[in-house]
Design an enzyme around this catalytic site. Structure first.
Site, PDB file in Angstrom:
ATOM      1  N   ASP A   8       0.877  -1.172   0.000  1.00 17.46           N
ATOM      2  CA  ASP A   8       0.000   0.000   0.000  1.00 17.46           C
ATOM      3  C   ASP A   8       0.915   1.223   0.000  1.00 17.46           C
ATOM      4  O   ASP A   8       1.523   1.553   1.008  1.00 17.46           O
ATOM      5  CB  ASP A   8      -0.891  -0.028   1.249  1.00 17.46           C
ATOM      6  CG  ASP A   8      -1.698   1.267   1.421  1.00 17.46           C
ATOM      7  OD1 ASP A   8      -1.629   2.140   0.534  1.00 17.46           O
ATOM      8  OD2 ASP A   8      -2.390   1.391   2.449  1.00 17.46           O
ATOM      9  N   LYS A  69       2.757  11.394  -3.498  1.00 18.92           N
ATOM     10  CA  LYS A  69       1.728  10.717  -4.285  1.00 18.92           C
ATOM     11  C   LYS A  69       0.834  11.725  -4.999  1.00 18.92           C
ATOM     12  O   LYS A  69       0.291  11.437  -6.070  1.00 18.92           O
ATOM     13  CB  LYS A  69       0.906   9.843  -3.350  1.00 18.92           C
ATOM     14  CG  LYS A  69      -0.025   8.853  -4.032  1.00 18.92           C
ATOM     15  CD  LYS A  69      -0.602   7.934  -2.977  1.00 18.92           C
ATOM     16  CE  LYS A  69      -1.650   7.000  -3.534  1.00 18.92           C
ATOM     17  NZ  LYS A  69      -2.172   6.132  -2.459  1.00 18.92           N
ATOM     18  N   GLU A 167      -7.290   0.633  -4.391  1.00 18.12           N
ATOM     19  CA  GLU A 167      -7.285   0.522  -2.934  1.00 18.12           C
ATOM     20  C   GLU A 167      -8.608   0.012  -2.350  1.00 18.12           C
ATOM     21  O   GLU A 167      -8.604  -0.912  -1.542  1.00 18.12           O
ATOM     22  CB  GLU A 167      -6.863   1.866  -2.322  1.00 18.12           C
ATOM     23  CG  GLU A 167      -5.356   2.075  -2.489  1.00 18.12           C
ATOM     24  CD  GLU A 167      -4.915   3.535  -2.488  1.00 18.12           C
ATOM     25  OE1 GLU A 167      -5.732   4.396  -2.119  1.00 18.12           O
ATOM     26  OE2 GLU A 167      -3.764   3.799  -2.856  1.00 18.12           O
ATOM     27  N   ASP A 189     -13.430   5.035   1.062  1.00 16.86           N
ATOM     28  CA  ASP A 189     -11.994   5.054   1.379  1.00 16.86           C
ATOM     29  C   ASP A 189     -11.478   6.496   1.376  1.00 16.86           C
ATOM     30  O   ASP A 189     -11.269   7.083   0.321  1.00 16.86           O
ATOM     31  CB  ASP A 189     -11.253   4.195   0.339  1.00 16.86           C
ATOM     32  CG  ASP A 189      -9.748   4.156   0.576  1.00 16.86           C
ATOM     33  OD1 ASP A 189      -9.260   4.807   1.519  1.00 16.86           O
ATOM     34  OD2 ASP A 189      -9.055   3.467  -0.197  1.00 16.86           O
TER      35      ASP A 189
END
Lengths: 605, 240
Positions: A8, A69, A167, A189
């Site tokens: 992850d 990211k 994810e 999420d």
């Protein structure tokens, strides 16, 4: 077949997991922590990653990269609103953001690769074997460029990314495995930098994603930022201090804001305390005040939820279970809002920070051929199309289409003897080209023939990673034609290759950084222990000996602050040699004391 | 897999029968995996979605069976199960999966299913009109004009004029939505008719004239429906 791990790669934290017969497990670091902060710091001696880099963030923010990211697969124009939040300089080269720290320049995939390498090293130490293959998760709403950038990061880190999975779907795998859930589930999420909603149908081991939506620019960071803005303003109002001019202080406030947010998930009020250059700033935050402040952000997540339901052809009441994933879903406000929307209590039995990594490990096990009863059928989050006359996008593959999927399009010429056609590939839901994401361009070569005679069929295929592959075939000759796709916001193959080479060079520097840190720690320990021994042996050895030991300790103290780990090691050896007699004397004394029937425990102290 | 349709339907599975395994050259008779070397076989280029899902060319289909077949074939073809295999197998798995996914998506939706069926049978249905009938065309033009006026009024802020137009357009939308529902209802009637004729005469050549006239009627409703639906979407987007 070597082991495949699940990773992850988060905005704030990253984790690595593997699966054995008992199920998926997150791999802890030597410090026992499962999470590696997704932070990279440049020191004089190379790069440091994770927890040490987090400490570095306060000391030297302009040489520390976090939330990288957010920059993956993007150009400078995409992030211009965020620039003020980041203490480092950015520029753009060939459509890709470059981060400048110190005298070095890195692309986002290079920085992500450093985090991947740290995770890889963790796993190798823990599992005592080489790790070269991984499944890596990305936000479901990541576009092709962002996915490709993630794949590049893997390559630079020396990891073959066998599969990129979304994810929320990874989370659903972990849940489905654990709870044997069946029916329609919604995965909400809310991570550090991104928000995703996925609606899935779980039936007999098949995890079919019906629809997904999200916002790749909405996450926990944004919640922190709202708190930071209030505190910065407060500090200016009450103390007249402009925090914006002090990057170190800004980072301290950012970390305190994050802590306040986290504490308010369990408590109804908490105090923010920040040391300023000449005073201390304190502010009491109540959960209520924070909720009022961040309500708008939580509400922004609801529109994608409604869209996903609509695309799945479902109403909120048809959803059987709502699962919360991502650290920011710990906020009670998120729970309440999600419950309001779906009309049922959400749940999160599995640790919301770890469930994505666990799911990635399950998918790794499926790819490795060990788990054979589960299968994930995911979708592409955004429509894919090409530019047509008048700057309009013509969609070839609609969003929420199950992947892999392909679309064929025939191209011909409009002018006699025309030898090429330019094709512009786009991703997005808007009508006009300029409102969508430009993915890539390529030039189709055609034989010089009368207009309309050449016929080349182009196949746009989105593979199981959600990444586009383009192939072309001349219909008249039946021959395949090679297509050189130039990404709009991606590294070229040559660039990635260069970065793979560079990473070996950086690796040497980074080993140096680690060796210095280790040698320095050892030197510190020896100095403390020797000082203590000298205190105890004050009457047992000659003053001259004490003096020579102190002298060598001073030398070690000087050497250890330098950058030469060999010199530190050499000096440590010298200290050990010089203190040899001291150690013997102390040992004898200890034995004697023991024989004089003192309690052993006293002696050892 | 067993299915409840007349045996003559099976004739449609023939395009994928009897070929040679790309890997070991042994004869493959319609299976997806070679009986000798167990390598996955590429789906035949002539395979249509109905045959792929072992469904007869009917318009009312058993959705449960469609889903079940989709899941079963996904377990056979999905790239996840080929990641440790060689490049040729990976490529076949990718191609087969993409075809399967497209087929499932097409057949699951009744409108797409009908459009696909018409395309499959199109050889016989050449003279299908693709322009909307005059009355619908005029309506479209009129609505476009009103929408344009509405768009120009919006930036000027609230006004009685704007509200009146909004009300009018919303009324239009409701009327069009009703019309779309009616079209879908009459489409259902055509589906039923098609299925009856098709079940009675399953071979492609049978009752061709009768079939063609149903296909033509469906095509007409479908293309008119597209105009109506686009108008509804435009109205929704503009007037909210």
């Amino acid at each position: 077949m070597s082991r495949i791990v699940g990773i992850d790669l988060g905005t704030t934290n990253s984790l690595i997991a593997f699966m054995d017969k008992e199920g998926p497990h997150v791999i802890p670091g030597p410090d026992g922590q499962n999470k590696v902060p997704s932070i990279v710091g440049l020191t004089d001696n190379g790069m440091i990653v994770g927890e040490p880099a987090k400490a570095h963030l306060i000391r030297d923010p302009s040489h520390t990269i976090y939330s990288v990211k957010r920059f993956m697969g993007k150009g400078l124009a995409d992030v211009k609103d965020d620039l003020k939040y980041f203490p480092y300089q950015l520029h753009e080269k060939n459509g890709v953001i470059r981060i400048e720290i110190g005298d070095k320049t890195f692309s986002p995939p290079q920085v992500s690769a450093m985090i991947l390498k740290e995770l890889k090293r963790r796993a190798e130490e823990y599992l005592k074997e080489d790790i070269s293959k991984a499944v890596v998760t990305v936000p479901a709403y990541f576009n092709d460029s962002q996915r490709q950038a993630t794949k590049d990061a893997g390559m630079i880190a020396g990891l073959e990314i066998l599969r990129i999975i979304n994810e929320p779907t990874a989370a659903s795998l972990a849940y489905g495995l654990q709870k044997k859930t069946q029916g329609l589930i919604a995965i909400y999420d809310l991570g550090g930098g991104t928000f995703d909603i996925s609606i899935l149908k779980l039936k007999d081991g098949i995890f079919e994603v019906l629809a997904t939506n999200g916002d790749t620019h909405l996450g926990g960071d944004d919640f922190d930022q709202l708190l930071v803005d209030v505190m910065v303003d407060d500090i200016f109002q009450t103390q007249g201090l402009k925090v914006g001019e002090n990057p170190d202080l800004m980072q301290t406030i950012r970390l305190e804001a994050e802590r306040v947010k986290i504490r308010l998930s369990d408590e109804t009020q908490t105090r923010a305390v920040i040391e300023l250059p000449n005073s201390t700033y304190e502010k009491v935050w109540t959960r209520e005040s924070m909720e009022t402040l961040t309500m708008g952000l939580v509400e922004r997540t609801l529109a994608p939820c409604r869209l996903a339901l609509k695309d799945a052809g479902l109403t909120a009441s048809q959803i059987d279970e709502v699962v919360l994933v991502g650290g920011n879903t710990r906020m009670p406000l998120v729970w309440r809002k999600v419950e309001e929307l779906f009309g049922k209590k959400p749940h999160s039995e599995l640790n919301p920070d770890e469930v994505v990594a666990l799911g990635a490990a399950v998918q790794a096990d499926i790819l490795g051929g060990h788990t054979t009863d589960l299968l994930l059928l995911d979708v592409t989050p955004l429509s894919l199309g090409i530019e047509t006359m008048g700057g309009v996008m013509s969609a070839l593959i609609r969003r929420n289409t199950t992947i892999p999927t392909s679309a064929k399009e025939m191209f011909t010429t409009y002018v006699d003897g025309q030898t090429s056609v330019d094709i512009h590939i786009l991703q997005g839901e808007r009508e006009l080209v300029k409102d969508n994401r430009s993915l890539a361009r390529f030039q189709l070569k055609l034989p010089p023939l009368p207009a309309g005679v050449p016929r080349v069929e182009v196949n746009f295929l989105i593979d199981a990673n959600g990444i586009l592959q383009v192939t072309a075939r001349d219909i008249r000759t039946g021959e395949a034609q090679s297509v050189q796709v130039k990404p709009s916001h991606g590294l070229t193959d040559d660039e990635v290759e260069g970065m793979v080479r560079d990473s070996f060079q950086f690796a040497t520097e980074d080993i140096k950084a680690r060796q210095i840190i280790e040698a320095r720690n050892e030197a510190n320990a020896i100095i403390v222990a020797t000082e203590k021994a000298l205190g105890r042996a004050a009457n047992l050895i000659h003053e001259k000996e004490t003096e020579s030991i102190r002298q060598i300790l001073r030398q070690l103290g000087e050497v250890k602050d330098g950058d030469d780990h060999r010199a530190i090691r050499a000096k440590i050896a010298e200290v050990e040699k010089t203190t040899h007699h001291l150690a013997e004397v102390l040992m004898d004394a200890t034995l004697k004391e023991a024989l004089e029937s003192k309690k052993l425990s006293d002696v050892i102290k | 897999m067993e299915h409840q349709y007349p045996t003559t339907i099976k004739a449609r599975e023939l395009p994928m029968a009897r070929s040679m395994c790309w890997h070991c050259q042994s004869e493959v008779t319609g299976e997806y995996l070679c009986g000798q070397c167990v390598k996955v076989q590429p789906l035949s280029k002539d395979l249509d979605y109905f045959a792929c899902f072992q469904l007869p060319r009917l318009l009312n289909i058993d959705e449960q069976q469609l889903e079940q077949t989709f899941y079963e074939l996904s377990r056979t073809f999905h790239p996840d199960f080929y990641s440790t295999k060689d490049e040729s197998e990976k490529a076949i798995s990718l191609g087969n999966s993409a075809f399967l996914n497209a087929g499932y998506r097409t057949l699951k939706d009744p409108i797409q299913r009908a459009e696909y069926l018409i395309r499959l049978e199109a050889g016989a249905v050449k003279d299908i009109r693709s322009n909307p009938p005059a009355d619908l065309f005029e309506e479209v033009l009129e609505l476009q004009e009103d929408l344009e006026i509405f768009r120009q009024l919006v930036p000027k802020g609230a006004s009685p004029e704007l509200e009146a137009l909004r009300e009018k357009l919303q009324g239009e939308r409701e009327r069009l939505e009703k019309r779309q529902a009616e079209m879908e209802e009459s489409l259902k009637g055509q589906f039923k008719q098609w299925d009856q004729v098709q079940s009675r005469t399953p071979l492609p050549g049978d009752a061709r004239e009768e079939k063609n006239s149903i296909l033509r009627a469906m095509q007409e409703i479908l293309s008119n429906r597209t105009y109506v639906r686009n108008m509804v979407n435009d109205l929704l987007e503009t007037t909210g």
